[in-house]
Design an enzyme around this catalytic site. Structure first.
Site, mmCIF file in Angstrom:
data_model
loop_
_atom_site.group_PDB
_atom_site.id
_atom_site.type_symbol
_atom_site.label_atom_id
_atom_site.label_comp_id
_atom_site.label_asym_id
_atom_site.label_seq_id
_atom_site.Cartn_x
_atom_site.Cartn_y
_atom_site.Cartn_z
ATOM 1 N N CYS A 51 5.762 43.309 -37.234
ATOM 2 C CA CYS A 51 5.149 43.760 -38.371
ATOM 3 C C CYS A 51 4.246 43.335 -38.977
ATOM 4 C CB CYS A 51 5.939 43.569 -39.749
ATOM 5 S SG CYS A 51 5.470 43.330 -41.456
ATOM 6 N N CYS A 54 4.242 39.918 -41.838
ATOM 7 C CA CYS A 54 4.973 38.824 -41.622
ATOM 8 C C CYS A 54 5.428 38.285 -40.089
ATOM 9 C CB CYS A 54 6.566 38.492 -41.907
ATOM 10 S SG CYS A 54 7.509 40.166 -41.309
ATOM 11 N N CYS A 99 9.456 47.066 -43.826
ATOM 12 C CA CYS A 99 10.069 46.118 -42.567
ATOM 13 C C CYS A 99 11.089 45.109 -43.721
ATOM 14 C CB CYS A 99 8.580 45.160 -42.460
ATOM 15 S SG CYS A 99 8.842 42.632 -42.600
ATOM 16 N N CYS A 102 9.736 41.353 -45.523
ATOM 17 C CA CYS A 102 8.835 41.317 -46.250
ATOM 18 C C CYS A 102 8.707 42.215 -47.063
ATOM 19 C CB CYS A 102 7.481 40.847 -45.463
ATOM 20 S SG CYS A 102 6.677 41.880 -44.825
ATOM 21 N N CYS A 122 7.840 57.643 -37.599
ATOM 22 C CA CYS A 122 6.108 58.079 -37.560
ATOM 23 C C CYS A 122 5.380 56.069 -38.298
ATOM 24 C CB CYS A 122 5.587 59.282 -38.498
ATOM 25 S SG CYS A 122 4.294 59.227 -38.537
#
Ligand SMILES: [Zn+2]
Length: 142
Positions: A51, A54, A99, A102, A122
């Site tokens: 991510c 984070c 995610c 976060c 995607c």
């Protein structure tokens, strides 16, 4: 994995300080990057896709494949690392995913992916940071 598992609770404004304008628009305003715009489309090295907010690793390079869509695509996330919900922005429902740590928006999952899962994650490349095998993972943002 649901919203309740989120452990990073920055406000949308706080994230603005830490991210580029493009990253912020995708991760926290659910924008979609233009197809073909991400250098990660061409990324074929072994490693982890984390991510971009984070730094939690979300995908392994072994699940990446070329979908031909212009967005980095994966057939499976790392277990437990994403949450999802339906959205209706395009009239037909789509499944948004983000995610788990976060809450940053990553992309949408579709049912037209390859074996073994048949799923296509995607992903916006700008919402990911690639960490090649052998490089240290960035310190998680908390
Ligand atoms: Zn995150």
């Amino acid at each position: 994995m649901t919203e309740e598992t989120r452990t990073v609770e920055r406000s949308v404004e706080e994230w603005r300080e830490l991210l580029s304008a493009d990253q912020h628009a995708v991760l926290f305003k659910e924008a979609t990057e233009p197809p073909g715009s991400s250098p990660l489309n061409q990324e074929t090295r072994d490693g982890l896709f984390a991510c971009a907010a984070c730094f939690l690793p979300l995908f392994e390079s072994s699940s990446k494949y070329e979908s031909g869509t212009g967005w980095p695509s994966f057939f499976a996330p790392i277990a437990g690392r994403i949450g999802s919900r339906k959205d209706f922005k395009l009239i037909l429902p789509r499944t948004e995913y983000h995610c788990a740590r976060c809450g940053g928006h990553q992309g949408h999952v579709f049912k037209d992916g390859p074996a073994p899962t048949g799923e296509r994650y995607c992903n916006n490349g700008v919402a990911l940071r690639f960490v090649p095998d052998g490089d240290p993972l960035p310190e998680p943002r908390t």
